[in-house]
Design a protein around this motif. Structure first.
Motif, PDB file in Angstrom:
ATOM      1  N   UNK A   1       0.795  -1.237   0.000  1.00  0.00           N
ATOM      2  CA  UNK A   1       0.000   0.000   0.000  1.00  0.00           C
ATOM      3  C   UNK A   1       0.827   1.287   0.000  1.00  0.00           C
ATOM      4  N   UNK A   2       1.933   1.301   0.709  1.00  0.00           N
ATOM      5  CA  UNK A   2       2.765   2.518   0.749  1.00  0.00           C
ATOM      6  C   UNK A   2       3.354   2.782  -0.630  1.00  0.00           C
ATOM      7  N   UNK A   3       3.813   1.731  -1.294  1.00  0.00           N
ATOM      8  CA  UNK A   3       4.371   1.880  -2.638  1.00  0.00           C
ATOM      9  C   UNK A   3       3.293   2.335  -3.628  1.00  0.00           C
ATOM     10  N   UNK A   4       2.085   1.791  -3.489  1.00  0.00           N
ATOM     11  CA  UNK A   4       0.969   2.205  -4.351  1.00  0.00           C
ATOM     12  C   UNK A   4       0.703   3.697  -4.181  1.00  0.00           C
ATOM     13  N   UNK A   5       0.633   4.156  -2.931  1.00  0.00           N
ATOM     14  CA  UNK A   5       0.385   5.575  -2.651  1.00  0.00           C
ATOM     15  C   UNK A   5       1.477   6.450  -3.252  1.00  0.00           C
ATOM     16  N   UNK A   6       2.709   5.988  -3.185  1.00  0.00           N
ATOM     17  CA  UNK A   6       3.827   6.783  -3.714  1.00  0.00           C
ATOM     18  C   UNK A   6       3.834   6.793  -5.241  1.00  0.00           C
ATOM     19  N   UNK A   7       3.384   5.704  -5.870  1.00  0.00           N
ATOM     20  CA  UNK A   7       3.218   5.709  -7.330  1.00  0.00           C
ATOM     21  C   UNK A   7       2.224   6.794  -7.759  1.00  0.00           C
ATOM     22  N   UNK A   8       1.101   6.874  -7.025  1.00  0.00           N
ATOM     23  CA  UNK A   8       0.080   7.884  -7.334  1.00  0.00           C
ATOM     24  C   UNK A   8       0.650   9.287  -7.167  1.00  0.00           C
ATOM     25  N   UNK A   9       1.345   9.521  -6.052  1.00  0.00           N
ATOM     26  CA  UNK A   9       1.897  10.853  -5.770  1.00  0.00           C
ATOM     27  C   UNK A   9       2.936  11.252  -6.818  1.00  0.00           C
ATOM     28  N   UNK A  10       3.793  10.311  -7.199  1.00  0.00           N
ATOM     29  CA  UNK A  10       4.833  10.622  -8.175  1.00  0.00           C
ATOM     30  C   UNK A  10       4.237  10.903  -9.556  1.00  0.00           C
ATOM     31  N   UNK A  11       3.217  10.124  -9.938  1.00  0.00           N
ATOM     32  CA  UNK A  11       2.559  10.358 -11.230  1.00  0.00           C
ATOM     33  C   UNK A  11       1.868  11.717 -11.251  1.00  0.00           C
ATOM     34  N   UNK A  12       1.227  12.089 -10.135  1.00  0.00           N
ATOM     35  CA  UNK A  12       0.583  13.399 -10.062  1.00  0.00           C
ATOM     36  C   UNK A  12       1.595  14.533 -10.162  1.00  0.00           C
ATOM     37  N   UNK A  13       2.809  14.296  -9.678  1.00  0.00           N
ATOM     38  CA  UNK A  13       3.835  15.343  -9.678  1.00  0.00           C
ATOM     39  C   UNK A  13       4.277  15.730 -11.090  1.00  0.00           C
ATOM     40  N   UNK A  14       4.015  14.858 -12.064  1.00  0.00           N
ATOM     41  CA  UNK A  14       4.344  15.185 -13.460  1.00  0.00           C
ATOM     42  C   UNK A  14       3.714  16.516 -13.858  1.00  0.00           C
ATOM     43  N   UNK A  15       2.499  16.749 -13.367  1.00  0.00           N
ATOM     44  CA  UNK A  15       1.732  17.918 -13.805  1.00  0.00           C
ATOM     45  C   UNK A  15       1.752  19.064 -12.794  1.00  0.00           C
ATOM     46  N   UNK A  16       2.551  18.926 -11.746  1.00  0.00           N
ATOM     47  CA  UNK A  16       2.603  19.955 -10.706  1.00  0.00           C
ATOM     48  C   UNK A  16       3.685  20.980 -11.013  1.00  0.00           C
ATOM     49  N   UNK A  17       3.324  22.257 -10.932  1.00  0.00           N
ATOM     50  CA  UNK A  17       4.309  23.318 -11.114  1.00  0.00           C
ATOM     51  C   UNK A  17       5.103  23.557  -9.831  1.00  0.00           C
ATOM     52  N   UNK A  18       4.612  23.005  -8.719  1.00  0.00           N
ATOM     53  CA  UNK A  18       5.256  23.239  -7.424  1.00  0.00           C
ATOM     54  C   UNK A  18       6.260  22.148  -7.062  1.00  0.00           C
ATOM     55  N   UNK A  19       6.268  21.064  -7.839  1.00  0.00           N
ATOM     56  CA  UNK A  19       7.135  19.936  -7.520  1.00  0.00           C
ATOM     57  C   UNK A  19       7.936  19.526  -8.745  1.00  0.00           C
ATOM     58  N   UNK A  20       9.132  19.021  -8.507  1.00  0.00           N
ATOM     59  CA  UNK A  20       9.905  18.360  -9.546  1.00  0.00           C
ATOM     60  C   UNK A  20       9.591  16.869  -9.432  1.00  0.00           C
ATOM     61  N   UNK A  21       8.944  16.308 -10.442  1.00  0.00           N
ATOM     62  CA  UNK A  21       8.507  14.921 -10.379  1.00  0.00           C
ATOM     63  C   UNK A  21       9.645  13.944 -10.162  1.00  0.00           C
ATOM     64  N   UNK A  22      10.818  14.250 -10.733  1.00  0.00           N
ATOM     65  CA  UNK A  22      11.961  13.357 -10.553  1.00  0.00           C
ATOM     66  C   UNK A  22      12.442  13.374  -9.099  1.00  0.00           C
TER      67      UNK A  22
END
Length: 258
Positions: A203-224
């Protein structure tokens, strides 16, 4: 508990059904408030591992917003309405547990925006998608201009928004708006079968996959950077130890979300 939603929890999966079939499940103030409450429940209840959002009846997922609530609003009131809607849909998008939309009929306007806020979408073969707000002298206000462009590309998104045209399920699949199209009677079962696989993962890895994928489109975060940090944080989890040990021992892992 809810006036406009039906909820059913089974095997760790909460199904949230917008229940206004006489109004084709249109979003009004109460529906939006209750969806927000239901998503809070998904996030906070440890017995809920994932969720499905759908609409009551065979005709409609959510056929749009309740336009009667738009009459007489000022500029500032219009902005506040859009901001409130965006906040609810951000809550869905950023939920740490998978939330899937099962689109069973019309997903128009706010309904299409609700579906797009979910982590991915399944459609019945009678589904129809569209952002027809220009017909009202408006544009999508609950994140639709952004998510539609992210999901299907700028050219197709602008065409859909400025014509107000609908697309059918097959076209939505071709455009990448939905992951699968199935007969209506198989829709819920297909979603459950996907989530049952997901629920065997960490579950923790699943949650982090979601967060990292969302970061692709965030201007406030660097997805990498989000990915690097999330990857590193997983090394402090018991699930990472269990997963790697199980792999080396050639057995199935048993994850506990720790």
């Amino acid at each position: 508990m809810y006036q406009t939603l039906l909820t059913n929890k089974e095997n760790g999966i909460l199904t949230i059904t917008v229940n206004r079939p006489d109004k084709l499940n249109a979003l009004n103030k109460t529906v939006m408030e209750e969806i927000s409450m239901a998503v809070d429940e998904v996030c906070k209840d440890e017995t809920i591992k994932a969720a499905i959002i759908t609409g009551a009846g065979p005709k409609s997922f959510v056929a749009g917003a309740d336009i009667s609530e738009f009459i007489g609003l000022t500029v500032e009131e219009g902005k506040a309405l859009a901001k409130k809607g965006q906040d609810v849909f951000f809550k869905i998008e950023n939920a740490p547990k998978p939330i899937i939309a099962c689109v069973n009929g019309f997903a128009l306007g706010g309904g299409c925006e609700l579906a797009m806020a979910c982590h991915f979408r399944l459609a019945s073969d009678n589904a129809k998608f569209g952002q027809p707000e220009v017909n009202l002298g408006l544009l999508p206000g609950y994140g639709g201009t952004q998510r539609l462009t992210q999901l299907i590309g700028k050219g197709r998104a602008i065409e859909l928004m400025i014509t107000g045209n609908m697309i059918d399920a097959a076209t939505a699949l071709q455009f990448g708006l939905v992951n699968y199209v199935v007969p209506q009677e198989e829709l819920h079962g297909k979603a459950l079968s996907i989530l049952q696989v997901v629920l065997t993962k960490a579950p923790i890895a699943v949650a982090k996959c979601i967060a990292a994928a969302n970061a692709v489109f965030s201007e406030k975060q660097d997805g990498f950077d989000v990915e690097v940090n999330a990857f590193g944080e997983c090394f402090a989890t018991a699930d990472k130890v269990e997963g790697t040990t199980a792999f080396l021992e050639k057995r199935k892992p048993v994850f506990k979300g720790e």
